[in-house]
Design an enzyme around this catalytic site. Sequence first.
Site, PDB file in Angstrom:
ATOM      1  N   LYS A   1      70.913  87.995  85.167  1.00  0.00           N
ATOM      2  CA  LYS A   1      70.551  88.501  86.489  1.00  0.00           C
ATOM      3  C   LYS A   1      71.707  88.396  87.475  1.00  0.00           C
ATOM      4  O   LYS A   1      72.387  87.385  87.546  1.00  0.00           O
ATOM      5  CB  LYS A   1      69.357  87.700  87.013  1.00  0.00           C
ATOM      6  CG  LYS A   1      68.742  88.248  88.269  1.00  0.00           C
ATOM      7  CD  LYS A   1      67.380  87.609  88.513  1.00  0.00           C
ATOM      8  CE  LYS A   1      66.746  88.063  89.792  1.00  0.00           C
ATOM      9  NZ  LYS A   1      66.655  89.485  89.990  1.00  0.00           N
TER      10      LYS A   1
ATOM     11  N   GLY B   1      74.698  80.952  87.527  1.00  0.00           N
ATOM     12  CA  GLY B   1      75.390  81.074  86.241  1.00  0.00           C
ATOM     13  C   GLY B   1      76.009  82.441  86.038  1.00  0.00           C
ATOM     14  O   GLY B   1      77.146  82.567  85.581  1.00  0.00           O
ATOM     15  N   CYS B   2      75.266  83.486  86.368  1.00  0.00           N
ATOM     16  CA  CYS B   2      75.769  84.849  86.181  1.00  0.00           C
ATOM     17  C   CYS B   2      76.913  85.156  87.137  1.00  0.00           C
ATOM     18  O   CYS B   2      77.851  85.875  86.772  1.00  0.00           O
ATOM     19  CB  CYS B   2      74.635  85.854  86.345  1.00  0.00           C
ATOM     20  SG  CYS B   2      73.366  85.657  85.068  1.00  0.00           S
ATOM     21  N   THR B   3      76.859  84.604  88.336  1.00  0.00           N
ATOM     22  CA  THR B   3      77.959  84.794  89.280  1.00  0.00           C
ATOM     23  C   THR B   3      79.207  84.088  88.777  1.00  0.00           C
ATOM     24  O   THR B   3      80.307  84.643  88.808  1.00  0.00           O
ATOM     25  CB  THR B   3      77.559  84.276  90.676  1.00  0.00           C
ATOM     26  OG1 THR B   3      76.434  85.035  91.133  1.00  0.00           O
ATOM     27  CG2 THR B   3      78.706  84.395  91.665  1.00  0.00           C
TER      28      THR B   3
ATOM     29  N   ALA C   1      80.607  86.198  85.851  1.00  0.00           N
ATOM     30  CA  ALA C   1      81.221  87.448  86.314  1.00  0.00           C
ATOM     31  C   ALA C   1      82.541  87.183  87.046  1.00  0.00           C
ATOM     32  O   ALA C   1      83.528  87.888  86.833  1.00  0.00           O
ATOM     33  CB  ALA C   1      80.255  88.206  87.221  1.00  0.00           C
TER      34      ALA C   1
END
Length: 191
Positions: A34, A39-41, A44
């Site tokens: 998401k 975590g995804c930030t 990325a």
Amino acid sequence: MKKAVNFNLPDKDGKMHQLSDYLGKKVVLYFYPKDNTPGCTKQACSYSANYPAFLEKGAVVLGISKDTVASHKRFEEKQNLAFTILADPELKVIQAYDVWKEKKNYGKVSMGVVRTTFLIDEQGNIEKVMPKVKPDTDAETDGVNSGVIAGDGDFCTVACFTGDTFDGDHTVVDLADFPFKEFDHEFGHAA
């Protein structure tokens, strides 16, 4: 070696991207749960910071999540990402790559994207699959994880993929054991 599933997905501006557009280049294709989550930030931003090193080795990075084009636009602009993320809100590609799975979080069971990275060679073949990668180390360019940067630019290096596990946190999957969905590679549709 398995052929990577072709797809046709929009980026943050609605421009369509097919995996076949990248034939002749190595592709680091990663699936994440998401936009705008911690975590995804982290994952990325790590890919974005290392993106010049990927480009030097003739590789591109593509991220895919189930978020919408509008969500991707906000996420890419807020984080100033240097690479392309693609929207798959209908889960067609996510399911074709078999990364939509049951997850457990604090005792609650739900379906979601399991953070997974695929390394795809210049001919569109999957070289490696790394399931359940860690967001803070997935984009490392020292050959431990993505591997495309290490050594002479090959995916497999002495430091990368030398056994069933590496770095204590990751498992490399034998492609023969990976349950890909049947897919029409030319058109990117489920067969």
